[in-house]
Design a protein around this motif. Structure first.
Motif, short mmCIF file in Angstrom:
data_model
loop_
_atom_site.label_atom_id
_atom_site.label_comp_id
_atom_site.label_asym_id
_atom_site.label_seq_id
_atom_site.Cartn_x
_atom_site.Cartn_y
_atom_site.Cartn_z
N ASN A 1 1.54 4.25 -3.29
CA ASN A 1 1.00 5.44 -3.15
C ASN A 1 2.02 6.77 -2.58
N ASN B 1 -11.16 2.34 -4.92
CA ASN B 1 -10.41 2.24 -6.44
C ASN B 1 -10.48 0.46 -6.79
N SER C 1 -5.94 -0.16 0.72
CA SER C 1 -5.49 0.49 -0.63
C SER C 1 -6.35 1.54 -1.32
N ILE D 1 0.82 -1.13 -0.15
CA ILE D 1 0.08 -0.11 0.07
C ILE D 1 0.98 1.25 0.04
N GLY E 1 -7.21 4.39 0.23
CA GLY E 1 -6.64 5.79 0.85
C GLY E 1 -7.01 6.02 2.35
N SER F 1 -8.74 -1.67 -4.07
CA SER F 1 -9.46 -1.77 -2.91
C SER F 1 -10.51 -2.49 -2.99
N TYR G 1 -5.51 5.77 6.02
CA TYR G 1 -4.41 5.51 6.61
C TYR G 1 -4.50 5.49 8.14
N THR H 1 1.93 10.18 -4.04
CA THR H 1 0.61 11.05 -3.74
C THR H 1 0.89 12.15 -2.80
N THR I 1 -4.44 8.26 -3.16
CA THR I 1 -4.01 7.05 -3.85
C THR I 1 -3.66 7.53 -5.19
#
Length: 567
Positions: free
Chosen positions: A51, A122, A391, A47, A393, A125, A395, A54, A99
């Motif tokens: 990313n 997405n 995945s 993950i 986004g 995910s 966190y 980003t 992401t």
């Protein structure tokens, strides 16, 4: 070659391919359970790496993260408020925010504990979500192969409630997943996708039953057990109308269908007098339409069993006696958290191949620097707040859920949802939790031999001199004032046993006795309809058994109010 047989062979090939995918998902998960810590490290690093370029990844040094410890140092614990500025930019169409992948949709939460939220989804995910669901499906079918013989009755909600300013759809994750199943899998569903998009609750339940009554249902799956109970109740309420519609090949007992719905279901409707006669005979002989009789090949029911669901789960026994009921797993719009491996209980193996998880001991959550643990550091019979990293986004996302570790499967904790976290109420310092209220009500009903007398209930704080809790009750049968007064006394005593601070506050007269407010029949069904009409996914709408919202129930019609009277 006989060309007439080619489609059948092609269909068999597709089905074998799909079963292989489910088996592969289950095997990948099984292999990971032998070393959960390694699997979780691998998931987190994938993950972070995907990313790192980003906006969020650059701000939090994803490029320098090589371990779980690095991640915990660089990234703060988040909630929706801290991530919402990034989500808003994604919703506006700005790329590369949380992401690298752009969202294909936003899952709209039910808003049970606050304003509705948009959770980015997405392709990756979504694949991870499907991985957990398919592993769960394989395990259930492996234990109950007869459940795969007929059709699956899977309830879902509307996947497109609206679109963001950039045109990205938002709605229910359940509907999105159902719509995007392979065609052959969808062909095994008793319900057309369009039935899940109906927002008028009465019509949705009727059409669900109408379509399922002419199907050989072998598995019934719904997140919320209260949804299944409502289906059973509507089956009785509309039994004659349903039989007539089955006989005539129609679905208009509640009035003409909207054109879009009529177009979707018309190909699946045809006169079926033989099936109508079967249903009419069952109704005459039993006095009701029983699910296990109208679907004799029904082999399993899947729904939530833990948390605040036991009241509804208990009522399911009346309609599905002796039938295995497996928990759907700890899952939310934010992601799948567990995969139940057996029919027993509500615990499931932590979905270690789907997301990365962290845990905070419940008694440390309000500390300035609480311990944050990984799955390898958990202890059985302990409760924790759970944090998601996905995945999609999210966190170190605090979903405000409390889970309990029931046991371990190999190297993986078996977790079960207990309650929402900081949603407890405290009028005078008693810190009453929803789970305690649910258990107190169930114990009260057991002690009175009144298990089937309450359809729904919800407790709300009432400020006064002294303050107390009011319980809105929707009854299944009329109860005398004396019976309800006894219920209020027993409920008070049960709350003493569940919460020592409640007992202390009651003994010191700082907290008053419970107040029972009996509401009109259909009140909570109307509440459900209102929530759905405002955009909440129907399958996710839950009746809160305890809410801190003092205005909850303000619009309910209270037909009786019962004060506790000393015996």
């Amino acid at each position: 070659m006989d060309s007439r047989r080619a489609p059948a062979r092609a269909s068999t090939t597709v089905m074998v391919t799909q079963l292989w995918r489910w088996f592969s998902d289950a095997r990948r998960f099984e292999e990971a359970t032998r070393n959960a810590t390694a699997a979780q490290h691998k998931k987190l690093m994938s993950i972070v790496k995907a990313n790192r370029d980003t906006v969020y990844g650059r701000e939090h040094g994803f490029g320098s993260i090589n371990s779980i410890a690095d991640y915990q140092r660089n990234v703060p614990i988040n909630d929706y408020d801290t991530l919402s500025p990034y989500v808003d930019r994604m919703a506006a169409g700005e790329p590369g925010i949380l992401t690298a992948e752009s969202p294909v949709m936003f899952a709209q939460t039910s808003g049970t504990t606050g304003k509705q939220k948009l959770i980015p989804v997405n392709s990756t995910s979504l694949a991870e979500y499907n991985h957990a669901v398919q592993t769960h499906t394989w395990r259930a079918l492996e234990d109950h192969p007869e459940a795969g013989v007929g059709q699956f009755m899977v309830t879902s909600s509307k996947d497109v409630e609206g679109r963001t300013s950039a045109g990205i759809p938002y709605g229910a994750m359940s509907g999105y997943v159902v719509k995007r199943q392979p065609a052959l899998v969808r062909s095994r569903f008793a319900l057309p996708y369009e039935v899940g998009t109906i927002t008028q609750v009465e019509l949705k339940y009727y059409m669900t039953l109408r379509m399922a009554l002419t199907s050989d249902v072998s598995a019934l799956s719904s997140l919320n057990p209260s949804t299944i109970l409502l289906l059973c109740q509507k089956l009785q309420q509309y039994s004659e109308e349903l039989i007539r519609d089955v006989r005539n090949g129609t679905a208009n007992a509640l009035g003409p269908l909207p054109d879009w719905l009529e177009k979707a279901v018309a190909p699946k409707l045809s006169p079926n007098p033989r099936r109508a006669d079967e249903l009419a005979s069952l109704l005459r002989s039993s006095g009701e339409l029983r699910p296990t009789e109208i679907w004799p090949n029904l082999a399993i029911v899947l729904c939530w069993k833990g948390g605040t669901m036991p009241l509804y789960f208990r009522q399911l026994q009346r309609w599905f006696p002796g039938l295995p009921i497996r928990d759907r797993g700890y899952m939310a719009s934010e992601g799948c958290g567990s995969i139940p491996l057996t029919d027993a209980g509500s615990a499931g193996a932590l979905a270690i191949t789907t997301s990365f998880y962290e845990f905070i001991p419940v008694d440390e959550r309000e500390n300035e620097n609480p311990r944050v643990l990984t799955c390898g550091e958990l202890q059985p019979n302990r409760e924790y707040y759970i944090l998601f990293t996905t995945s999609g986004g999210l966190y170190r996302y605090d979903i405000n859920d409390v889970i309990r570790v029931a046991d371990f499967y190999r190297d993986v904790p078996l977790i079960e949802f207990v309650r929402k976290g900081r949603g407890m109420t405290s009028l005078t310092g008693e810190k009453l939790a929803e789970q305690q209220v649910t258990l107190a009500m169930m114990n009260t009903l057991d002690s009175l031999g009144a298990e089937d007398t309450i359809r729904h209930f919800a407790a709300v704080p009432v400020f006064g001199s002294p303050p107390r809790y009011a319980f809105f009750l929707e009854l299944t049968k009329d109860l005398s004032d004396g019976h309800l007064q006894a219920m209020a006394r027993r409920l008070d005593e049960a709350l003493f046993r569940e919460n020592v601070e409640y007992e202390t506050k009651r003994d010191s007269l700082r907290l008053g006795p419970p107040l029972l407010r009996v509401v009109a029949p259909g009140t909570f069904e109307a509440y459900r309809q209102e929530r759905v009409s405002k955009g909440a996914p129907e399958a996710q709408v839950k009746v809160p058994h305890l809410t801190p919202d003092q205005n909850f129930g303000r619009e309910f019609t209270v037909v009786r109010e019962i004060e506790q009277v000393a015996p």
